[in-house]
Motif scaffolding. Structure first.
Motif, short mmCIF file in Angstrom:
data_model
loop_
_atom_site.label_atom_id
_atom_site.label_comp_id
_atom_site.label_asym_id
_atom_site.label_seq_id
_atom_site.Cartn_x
_atom_site.Cartn_y
_atom_site.Cartn_z
N ASP A 111 -14.83 4.04 -10.02
CA ASP A 111 -14.10 4.48 -11.20
C ASP A 111 -14.72 5.77 -11.71
O ASP A 111 -15.94 5.96 -11.64
CB ASP A 111 -14.16 3.42 -12.31
N PHE A 112 -13.88 6.65 -12.21
CA PHE A 112 -14.31 7.92 -12.76
C PHE A 112 -13.72 8.06 -14.16
O PHE A 112 -12.58 7.68 -14.39
CB PHE A 112 -13.82 9.08 -11.89
N SER A 113 -14.52 8.59 -15.09
CA SER A 113 -14.01 8.72 -16.45
C SER A 113 -14.34 10.09 -17.00
O SER A 113 -15.29 10.75 -16.58
CB SER A 113 -14.61 7.64 -17.35
N ALA A 114 -13.51 10.51 -17.95
CA ALA A 114 -13.74 11.77 -18.64
C ALA A 114 -13.32 11.59 -20.09
O ALA A 114 -12.35 10.88 -20.39
CB ALA A 114 -12.94 12.89 -17.99
N THR A 115 -14.07 12.23 -20.97
CA THR A 115 -13.76 12.20 -22.40
C THR A 115 -13.76 13.64 -22.89
O THR A 115 -14.67 14.41 -22.57
CB THR A 115 -14.81 11.38 -23.17
N LEU A 148 -9.67 6.94 -17.62
CA LEU A 148 -10.38 6.23 -16.56
C LEU A 148 -9.45 6.23 -15.35
O LEU A 148 -8.30 5.81 -15.44
CB LEU A 148 -10.71 4.80 -16.99
N MET A 149 -10.00 6.73 -14.22
CA MET A 149 -9.22 6.79 -12.99
C MET A 149 -9.98 6.13 -11.86
O MET A 149 -11.21 6.12 -11.86
CB MET A 149 -8.92 8.25 -12.62
N GLN A 188 -14.11 15.36 -10.89
CA GLN A 188 -15.21 14.44 -10.56
C GLN A 188 -14.93 13.73 -9.23
O GLN A 188 -15.83 13.58 -8.39
CB GLN A 188 -15.40 13.41 -11.66
N LYS A 223 -7.30 8.11 -7.26
CA LYS A 223 -6.64 9.07 -8.15
C LYS A 223 -5.50 8.43 -8.93
O LYS A 223 -4.49 9.07 -9.22
CB LYS A 223 -6.17 10.31 -7.38
N SER A 236 -9.85 9.81 -23.86
CA SER A 236 -10.64 9.33 -22.73
C SER A 236 -9.70 8.83 -21.65
O SER A 236 -8.67 8.23 -21.95
CB SER A 236 -11.56 8.18 -23.15
N GLU A 263 -10.49 16.98 -15.61
CA GLU A 263 -11.93 16.72 -15.50
C GLU A 263 -12.18 15.50 -14.60
O GLU A 263 -13.08 15.51 -13.76
CB GLU A 263 -12.55 16.50 -16.87
N CYS A 264 -11.39 14.48 -14.77
CA CYS A 264 -11.54 13.28 -13.95
C CYS A 264 -11.22 13.59 -12.48
O CYS A 264 -11.94 13.16 -11.57
CB CYS A 264 -10.62 12.18 -14.48
#
Length: 115
Positions: free
Chosen positions: A41-45, A54-55, A93, A59, A52, A89-90
């Motif tokens: 899992d990848f997250s960006a805030t 979560l991916m 990553q 993708k 926020s 951003e996610c």
């Protein structure tokens, strides 16, 4: 006059078989790494925690959180910008992780269309 090939070149069928085995091993390692990345899992805030995301490594968006204070009907553009920034951003990553992992496997060999 005979020409010489650098050491490691030539060698006939044995060398070709060795190269094929190395390529097959690399392909197996890449498939395994891809599977592992897809499970992550990848997250960006962004916006100081306003949005926020979560991916999964596949993708796919798993969740999206928007703080109520950023939902302003008079300023939809800001909310759109925040959503785009969080998503991008996610994605970055995920791509960075994938490139770094595959680079370790391929030894930095860049093969177009491979990953």
């Amino acid at each position: 006059m005979k020409s010489r090939l650098p050491q490691g070149f030539g060698g006939g069928p044995q060398n070709m078989n060795s190269m094929i085995k190395q390529a097959q091993k690399m392909q197996e390692e890449m498939a395994k790494a891809t599977e592992q990345i897809e499970q992550m899992d990848f997250s960006a805030t962004v916006g100081g925690g306003a949005v926020s995301i979560l991916m999964s490594g596949k993708k796919e968006v798993k969740s999206l959180t928007i703080k109520p204070e950023v939902v302003d009907p008079e300023d939809i553009d800001m909310l759109q910008d925040l959503l785009i920034a969080a998503f991008n951003e996610c994605m970055k990553q995920i791509e960075d992780t994938s490139s770094e992992t595959m680079g370790k496997i391929t030894g930095g060999l860049n093969v177009p269309g491979l990953f």
